[in-house]
Design a protein around this motif. Structure first.
Motif, PDB file in Angstrom:
ATOM      1  N   ARG B  84       0.821  -1.209   0.000  1.00  0.00           N
ATOM      2  CA  ARG B  84       0.000   0.000   0.000  1.00  0.00           C
ATOM      3  C   ARG B  84       0.855   1.260   0.000  1.00  0.00           C
ATOM      4  O   ARG B  84       0.597   2.191  -0.753  1.00  0.00           O
ATOM      5  CB  ARG B  84      -0.940   0.000   1.216  1.00  0.00           C
ATOM      6  N   LEU B  85       1.876   1.284   0.822  1.00  0.00           N
ATOM      7  CA  LEU B  85       2.710   2.484   0.890  1.00  0.00           C
ATOM      8  C   LEU B  85       3.390   2.734  -0.455  1.00  0.00           C
ATOM      9  O   LEU B  85       3.520   3.878  -0.887  1.00  0.00           O
ATOM     10  CB  LEU B  85       3.738   2.362   2.016  1.00  0.00           C
ATOM     11  N   PHE B  88       1.072   4.306  -3.063  1.00  0.00           N
ATOM     12  CA  PHE B  88       0.865   5.742  -2.929  1.00  0.00           C
ATOM     13  C   PHE B  88       1.749   6.520  -3.897  1.00  0.00           C
ATOM     14  O   PHE B  88       1.548   7.704  -4.123  1.00  0.00           O
ATOM     15  CB  PHE B  88       1.150   6.210  -1.490  1.00  0.00           C
ATOM     16  N   GLY B  90       1.932   6.401  -7.055  1.00  0.00           N
ATOM     17  CA  GLY B  90       1.318   6.890  -8.282  1.00  0.00           C
ATOM     18  C   GLY B  90       0.226   5.981  -8.797  1.00  0.00           C
ATOM     19  O   GLY B  90       0.089   4.831  -8.358  1.00  0.00           O
ATOM     20  N   ALA B  91      -0.545   6.525  -9.742  1.00  0.00           N
ATOM     21  CA  ALA B  91      -1.705   5.814 -10.253  1.00  0.00           C
ATOM     22  C   ALA B  91      -1.319   4.763 -11.294  1.00  0.00           C
ATOM     23  O   ALA B  91      -2.055   3.815 -11.531  1.00  0.00           O
ATOM     24  CB  ALA B  91      -2.709   6.800 -10.845  1.00  0.00           C
ATOM     25  N   LEU B 190      -7.224   4.759  -1.864  1.00  0.00           N
ATOM     26  CA  LEU B 190      -6.475   5.607  -0.931  1.00  0.00           C
ATOM     27  C   LEU B 190      -6.925   5.361   0.498  1.00  0.00           C
ATOM     28  O   LEU B 190      -6.136   5.302   1.414  1.00  0.00           O
ATOM     29  CB  LEU B 190      -6.674   7.086  -1.272  1.00  0.00           C
TER      30      LEU B 190
END
Lengths: 340, 195
Positions: B84-85, B88, B90-91, B190
């Protein structure tokens, strides 16, 4: 002399939307005439265009903003607002006056509520402009939570280890009773809190004979059985200590009535006089008891009390078998001696 | 070395090869079987000893072991936090690659004493990049190859990865993006509690 000329800029609506996806334009009549894509996403089932700004949002700060005039007056000041319908998300905002017709450009943000809002509205990083720090904030919140969880795990394991170590440090290994260190701690605590309490000092009689004739295993067994009796005859809030050898101390919390303590002492001595079986061998022991209470003293000095209760114990021993003596009372075999 | 790194190695070995393997590797390396605490600092030699012992016991080359460790860090559901980190960043996988420049600083924001390798991206154009991985202890490059491989899967991208060895103090990884959306990637919201 220098003349500063403020350049006017013209911005296309897509550019404005890219810069401020949570921005909106309020027309001179107070109606929303433009809305950013992220803001629009917060109310997917409603068309926010054409709605009155103040009917959509409730202003918490500044207060008493009920018309467009008030709203214009708030331009440049920090706004704190929230949706009037559910979910009633809190927003921060900043309004600036637009030249010309007298409209307002308002930019909104979730502020600290972003963590909740991204979940509520299923927002993704593309809903925030690259300059917006929301995603970085979410990253930090999550990194922090992950690190916290790891630390918490370590702390709880350390805590269990500490409790186990303390338990061990305060326990007499043979009998499972408390030890001297535990006694010091309990007495210190009661003295500090000025709690009332009683001390009962017990010394076994004829214990040495058991050890000498039946051996140490029998002696250990007797001590364990005595410990059981002491625990059974006291309450959970009392502390039973093995001081060493065949000496025990009981600390009774909030119990100082001599009649009650007398009953407990008599009952204990009665049970101790019943032979304890070691295999097929009966071990006959007895005990002597000294008692004192915190009520006897104006200032609580644990060392003094322990010394006094020790003296009372020896007075009992001199008085004969299975006796108990209160500190400050003459040691005689009459009066308390009901067990023969 | 930071306990988080040592603990990751320990969990990787235990989860992948079993508790018994970890016990033997711990004994072989002279490490306490209980292993490492995540938030404590350890002597660098301890990390090297565990890796050497693991390579020996499992009969696997160091490089491959480190790459598997990188993949494990991202794809093991028990440590979802790492994936998860990283997401973060980018998409898309390309956004993610470009976010690697910041990874060192980002990690330090979360754990100030965590000594992560410095990563430097170079865009060669035409869907090719190189990443320079710099750390006093070589080997992080191989871990990064594993991380990148798992992250490409996560984004659903098809990539070619190649560890090209060391240049000065940096390990160089070449990344070629063959197809940005080759497969369906894994979901990422998110909000943690997003349904």
């Amino acid at each position: 002399m220098t003349v500063h000329i403020t350049p006017k800029i013209t911005l296309s609506l897509p550019s404005l939307a890219a810069l401020m996806p949570m921005g909106l334009v309020v027309g001179p009549t107070g109606h929303i005439v433009q809305i950013g894509p992220t803001l629009a996403k917060l109310r997917p089932e409603r068309d926010l265009l054409g709605q009155r700004f103040l009917e959509l949002f409730e202003l918490k700060r500044p207060r008493h903003v009920v018309n467009m005039g008030h709203l214009k007056a708030a331009a440049g000041a920090p706004l704190s607002l929230r949706f009037r319908d559910n979910p009633r998300s809190e927003l921060k905002g900043l309004a600036v006056a637009l030249e010309g017709e007298g409209g307002l450009l308002v930019n909104l943000s979730f502020g600290i509520a972003a963590v909740e809002a991204v979940g509520t509205y299923q927002l993704s990083s593309s809903d925030f402009p690259a300059t917006d720090l929301t995603v970085e904030m979410l990253y930090l919140v999550e990194a922090n939570a992950a690190v916290h969880a790891v630390s918490q795990d370590l702390l709880s394991r350390l805590d269990s280890a500490k409790v186990a170590a303390q338990e061990q440090a305060f326990t007499d290994t043979l009998t499972g009773l408390r030890n001297r260190r535990a006694m010091d701690m309990v007495l210190g605590r009661y003295a500090r809190r000025r709690d009332s309490f009683a001390l009962m000092h017990l010394d076994l009689d004829h214990f040495k004979a058991v050890n000498d004739t039946l051996g140490h295993a029998a002696g250990d067994h007797v001590l364990q059985e005595v410990a059981k009796i002491l625990v059974e005859e006291t309450r959970a809030e009392d502390t039973v200590v093995r001081l060493g050898g065949d000496e025990f101390l009981m600390i009774f919390h909030n119990l100082t009535r001599p009649d009650q303590l007398t009953r407990i002492a008599e009952r204990l001595l009665e049970r101790l006089e019943a032979p304890i079986m070691f295999g097929t061998d009966p071990c006959a022991i007895s005990g002597s008891i000294g008692i004192t209470t915190s009520d006897t003293y104006t200032d609580i000095d644990a060392d003094k009390m322990l010394h006094d209760v020790d003296m009372a114990l020896y007075a009992s021993k001199h008085a004969g078998r299975a006796q108990h003596t209160f500190v400050g009372e003459p040691a005689t075999s009459e009066g308390h001696d009901t067990v023969h | 070395m930071h306990g988080l790194i040592n603990r990751s190695i320990q969990c990787f070995l235990r989860d992948t090869y079993g508790a018994e393997a970890w016990t033997q590797i711990a004994q072989l390396s002279g490490t306490d079987e209980a292993g490492f605490e995540a938030m404590l600092l350890y002597d660098d030699a301890a990390t090297g000893a565990v890796l050497d012992a693991a390579a020996k016991h499992l009969e696997k080359p160091h490089d491959m072991l480190l790459e598997d460790l990188g993949t494990y860090l991202v794809s093991n559901p028990q440590i979802e936090a790492v994936r998860r980190l990283l997401r973060f960043g980018g998409a898309s996988f390309v956004d993610f690659l470009h976010s690697l420049d910041e990874l060192h600083d980002r990690a330090r924001l979360a754990v100030p004493d965590l000594d992560m390798p410095a990563l430097e991206m170079r865009d060669h154009g035409g869907g090719a990049w190189s990443i320079a991985v710099t750390h006093p202890h070589p080997g992080f490059g191989h871990v990064m190859v594993g991380v990148l491989r798992a992250m490409a899967d996560d984004y659903g991208a098809l990539v070619l990865l190649d560890h090209q060895g060391r240049v000065d103090k940096a390990e160089i990884i070449r990344v070629e993006l063959l197809e940005a959306s080759f497969a369906e990637g894994r979901d990422f919201h998110l909000g943690l509690r997003a349904s």
